[in-house]
Scaffold this active site. Structure first.
Site, mmCIF file in Angstrom:
data_model
loop_
_atom_site.group_PDB
_atom_site.id
_atom_site.type_symbol
_atom_site.label_atom_id
_atom_site.label_comp_id
_atom_site.label_asym_id
_atom_site.label_seq_id
_atom_site.Cartn_x
_atom_site.Cartn_y
_atom_site.Cartn_z
ATOM 1 N N THR A 6 -8.583 9.386 0.943
ATOM 2 C CA THR A 6 -8.028 7.965 1.976
ATOM 3 C C THR A 6 -7.037 8.385 2.660
ATOM 4 O OG1 THR A 6 -8.403 6.902 -0.471
ATOM 5 C CG2 THR A 6 -6.590 5.774 1.181
ATOM 6 N N GLU A 33 0.839 -1.299 -0.092
ATOM 7 C CA GLU A 33 0.042 -0.012 0.080
ATOM 8 C C GLU A 33 0.604 1.305 0.122
ATOM 9 O OE1 GLU A 33 -3.031 -0.176 -0.461
ATOM 10 O OE2 GLU A 33 -3.240 -2.361 -0.355
ATOM 11 N N ASP A 88 -9.882 8.220 -6.853
ATOM 12 C CA ASP A 88 -10.587 7.019 -7.093
ATOM 13 C C ASP A 88 -12.125 7.229 -7.003
ATOM 14 O OD1 ASP A 88 -10.779 7.147 -4.272
ATOM 15 O OD2 ASP A 88 -9.926 5.118 -4.032
#
Length: 279
Positions: A86, A63, A81
């Site tokens: 995030t 990640e 996205d």
């Protein structure tokens, strides 16, 4: 920091949140897969503190291109996205409910914290990619909150409640040792809880059509290969997930070595980068 699969987030969870209220989505996110017959396992499970740290390093390599997962408490970014921001150690997103629940949990632990004032905005943007009421000020305050050990604990708590604990519990019930427990955890982080075909539960169901779990009397290696193969099918359905190296050159490497207890030394590659854990 490259925008890798978890940053694209949990497909089923995100899709559901676009169509349903946050409270309903939050409840579905906590839904555990159907239990299986429990078996007695040898070896140390992924919930052992040292093994759990290894699991976090493995996830962080994919990640964040780093083994330093604790440096990710402060991470926050919109990677484009469609899920808004995030952030944090597990990719909590403003558009999918888990960031809202995290900040609410932080506020329950520490009323009046620097992020508490954003709760109304987080409720409004849930289910969208909007930054309304958040923006640069929110990003700065997130980074500031990340220095607070209470906020770090809140992130740990939500990671465990929604992702880690359900994955390990189900894997143990399926008779899987630490490697299988990690395979479940990594899958639930990327694909989300639930039982739709492209979620963790759907992947597990597809694998069980091909092979029996150890709890059902099956061979552990055969079942894990079926699970990883089923996961790759789902990953390839979305461009953000199409690079399957975290399965091919990480988990499959450990499986081929029959390292079911996930014991160091561990050597693997993700997206072409090499990593190792020696102890």
């Amino acid at each position: 920091m490259r925008p890798q699969p978890r940053r694209a987030l949990r497909i089923a969870l995100a899709a559901a949140l676009v169509a349903v209220p946050a409270t309903v989505a939050a409840a579905s996110a906590q839904a555990a897969p159907a239990p299986a017959t429990s078996v007695r396992l040898a070896g140390v499970g992924l919930d052992d503190p040292h093994k759990k740290d290894i699991a976090m390093q493995l996830v962080s390599s994919a990640e964040n291109s780093s083994l330093d997962w604790k440096a990710q408490y402060k991470y926050i970014e919109d990677i484009g996205d469609g899920r808004g921001y995030t952030a944090g150690i597990i990719g909590f997103c403003s558009g999918t409910g888990d960031m809202l629940e995290l900040v609410q949990h932080y506020t329950d632990l520490k009323p009046g914290n620097v992020l508490a004032k954003y709760l109304p905005a987080l409720k409004k943007v849930n289910g969208s990619d909007s930054h309304a009421g958040l923006g640069a000020a929110f990003e700065r305050d997130w980074a500031a909150a990340a220095k607070d050990t209470v906020f770090q604990q809140a992130q740990n708590d939500e990671r465990d409640r929604v992702y880690f604990n359900p994955a390990v519990k189900q894997a143990k019930a399926d008779g899987l040792r630490a490697l299988g427990q990690f395979a479940y955890y990594d899958a639930i982080v990327m694909h989300g809880p639930g039982n739709s075909s492209d979620s963790f539960g759907g992947i597990r169901a597809a694998a069980m059509k091909k092979a029996k779990t150890p709890a059902q009397g099956g061979d552990e290696a055969t079942y894990l290969k079926a699970f990883l193969d089923a996961r790759k099918v789902v990953m390839k359905k979305e461009e953000a997930h199409s690079d399957t190296s975290r399965v091919d050159t990480e988990q499959t490497v450990f499986l081929n070595a029959r390292n079911f207890d996930l014991n160091p030394p561990l050597k693997w590659k993700v997206y072409g980068d090499s990593y190792s854990i020696n102890s």
